[in-house]
Design an enzyme around this catalytic site. Structure first.
Site, PDB file in Angstrom:
ATOM      1  N   LYS A 200       0.854  -1.194   0.000  1.00  0.00           N
ATOM      2  CA  LYS A 200       0.000   0.000   0.000  1.00  0.00           C
ATOM      3  C   LYS A 200       0.885   1.237   0.000  1.00  0.00           C
ATOM      4  O   LYS A 200       2.073   1.195   0.350  1.00  0.00           O
ATOM      5  CB  LYS A 200      -0.924   0.029   1.222  1.00  0.00           C
ATOM      6  CG  LYS A 200      -0.220   0.052   2.589  1.00  0.00           C
ATOM      7  CD  LYS A 200       0.224   1.431   3.050  1.00  0.00           C
ATOM      8  CE  LYS A 200       0.926   1.378   4.413  1.00  0.00           C
ATOM      9  NZ  LYS A 200       1.602   2.660   4.752  1.00  0.00           N
TER      10      LYS A 200
ATOM     11  N   VAL B 197      11.191  -4.199   3.138  1.00  0.00           N
ATOM     12  CA  VAL B 197      10.881  -4.237   4.564  1.00  0.00           C
ATOM     13  C   VAL B 197      11.186  -2.881   5.198  1.00  0.00           C
ATOM     14  O   VAL B 197      12.211  -2.267   4.914  1.00  0.00           O
ATOM     15  CB  VAL B 197      11.701  -5.342   5.262  1.00  0.00           C
ATOM     16  CG1 VAL B 197      11.471  -5.324   6.766  1.00  0.00           C
ATOM     17  CG2 VAL B 197      11.334  -6.707   4.689  1.00  0.00           C
TER      18      VAL B 197
ATOM     19  N   ASP C 204      -3.426  -1.547  10.742  1.00  0.00           N
ATOM     20  CA  ASP C 204      -3.776  -1.453   9.325  1.00  0.00           C
ATOM     21  C   ASP C 204      -4.017  -2.798   8.651  1.00  0.00           C
ATOM     22  O   ASP C 204      -4.289  -2.851   7.457  1.00  0.00           O
ATOM     23  CB  ASP C 204      -2.705  -0.678   8.553  1.00  0.00           C
ATOM     24  CG  ASP C 204      -1.313  -1.302   8.666  1.00  0.00           C
ATOM     25  OD1 ASP C 204      -1.156  -2.232   9.474  1.00  0.00           O
ATOM     26  OD2 ASP C 204      -0.396  -0.855   7.956  1.00  0.00           O
TER      27      ASP C 204
END
Length: 344
Positions: free
Chosen positions: A24, A136, A177
């Site tokens: 996202k 990451v 989230d």
């Protein structure tokens, strides 16, 4: 008090499932201030993009095994007995699987799998493999997406024993989230990020192209928010600004949206990591309509009107900045369904 686990009947079962775990970006991030619980109150616009990890799940004789092609994640294996004890371990004060000492606390894939089996009572051996492609610590939600994709994959594999409400309940227990990644698309997140409001009528963004540039290192989200709090002269945002951004999105005008791209965390993060500012300037100077740091960093994204210009900018950026800069051209993804078997 120990929760009673009810074994559910499996309607049908797949022996192997591959599911994409999408990244996202935060098109808008407004920090409103620090809450009494220590978290920050925010309003942010989240949008799913095509860059993805792939999670492969297959049945095994017993126990659980986790592997990954990413060296930063430890492989994990457990016997059936150890696995089942871990799933039903309830420490004093309550809590779920994510709090047990038997499972790696930071691995959202294993935490999601553990909670799925604990809720359903299904006893089955599985092997999970993660093909890691999302940087990451890059502000792209890779770990949260992995947790959500694991829930979707296991639910499909075992015949959809969990409904929408149960899936979202588990997702919320894994992270603020994580619920967003069950549905995807474009959404407004409020509170500390756990209040998700899906935004409809955003199909026009599918025409836009997104370039992601990452410097090859991650940035800690807690550090970014701490730096924000210590940054002199940086006022808290005013509530309701996200509604103006949503109106711009609904218009489908990429230039109007680009003019309203905003991230409260940019100033303190870019001060420490000036290469991210260089990424933004490079994108704009090579045809990007707008550029912004995603989340707490370290990824910067650019919005483009066409893929040719975006690809040329990506190639030029990789040549100019060199390794370990990572770049990829991608697009937005509209929502799938978390209950009917369609992957997000």
């Amino acid at each position: 008090m120990r929760r009673c686990v009810v074994c559910r009947r499996i309607r049908f079962m797949e022996t192997h499932v591959d599911i994409k775990s999408y990244a996202k970006i935060n098109l808008f991030l407004n920090v409103l201030g620090r809450r009494l619980d220590g978290y920050h109150e925010i309003e942010t616009i989240l949008a799913l993009v095509e860059l993805s990890d792939v999670i492969s799940i297959e049945l095994a004789k017993s126990g659980i095994e986790f592997t990954s092609d990413f060296p930063g994640l430890e492989n994990f294996s457990s016997s059936e007995k150890e696995w089942w004890v871990a799933l039903n371990h309830k420490p004093e004060g309550g809590g779920g699987v994510q709090q047990t000492p038997c499972l790696p606390a930071k691995n959202l894939i294993l935490r999601a799998a553990g909670e799925f089996f604990r809720r359903t009572g299904i006893r089955a051996g599985i092997k999970i493999h993660l093909q890691k492609r999302i940087p990451v610590g890059g502000g792209l939600g890779g770990g949260s997406s992995n947790g959500a994709a694991t829930l979707l994959g296991l639910n499909r594999m075992f015949g959809f024993p969990l409904g929408r409400e149960e899936l979202f309940e588990i997702a919320a227990s894994l992270g603020s989230d994580v619920p967003f990644f069950l549905r995807g698309g474009v959404a407004l997140a409020k509170g500390r990020g756990e209040i998700i409001v899906a935004l409809e009528g955003m199909d026009k963004v599918l025409d836009w192209v997104v370039l992601l540039l990452n410097p090859g290192f991650g940035i800690s989200t807690p550090w970014a928010f701490k730096a924000y709090g210590q940054f002199l002269g940086l006022p808290n945002g005013m509530q309701g600004q996200a509604s103006e951004f949503i109106e711009a999105l609904k218009s489908g005008d990429i230039h109007r949206v680009a003019a309203k791209l905003y991230n409260s965390l940019e100033k303190p993060v870019l001060k420490k990591y000036p290469i991210l500012e260089l990424y933004k300037d490079f994108i704009i100077s090579h045809g990007g309509v707008g550029a912004l740091m995603s989340g707490s960093g370290s990824t910067v994204f650019g919005l483009f009107e066409d893929s040719v210009t975006a690809a040329a900018c990506c190639d030029a950026a990789l040549s100019f900045f060199g390794a370990p800069t990572f770049g990829v051209v991608t697009r937005f993804v509209m929502p799938g369904s978390c209950v009917d078997g369609t992957s997000v």
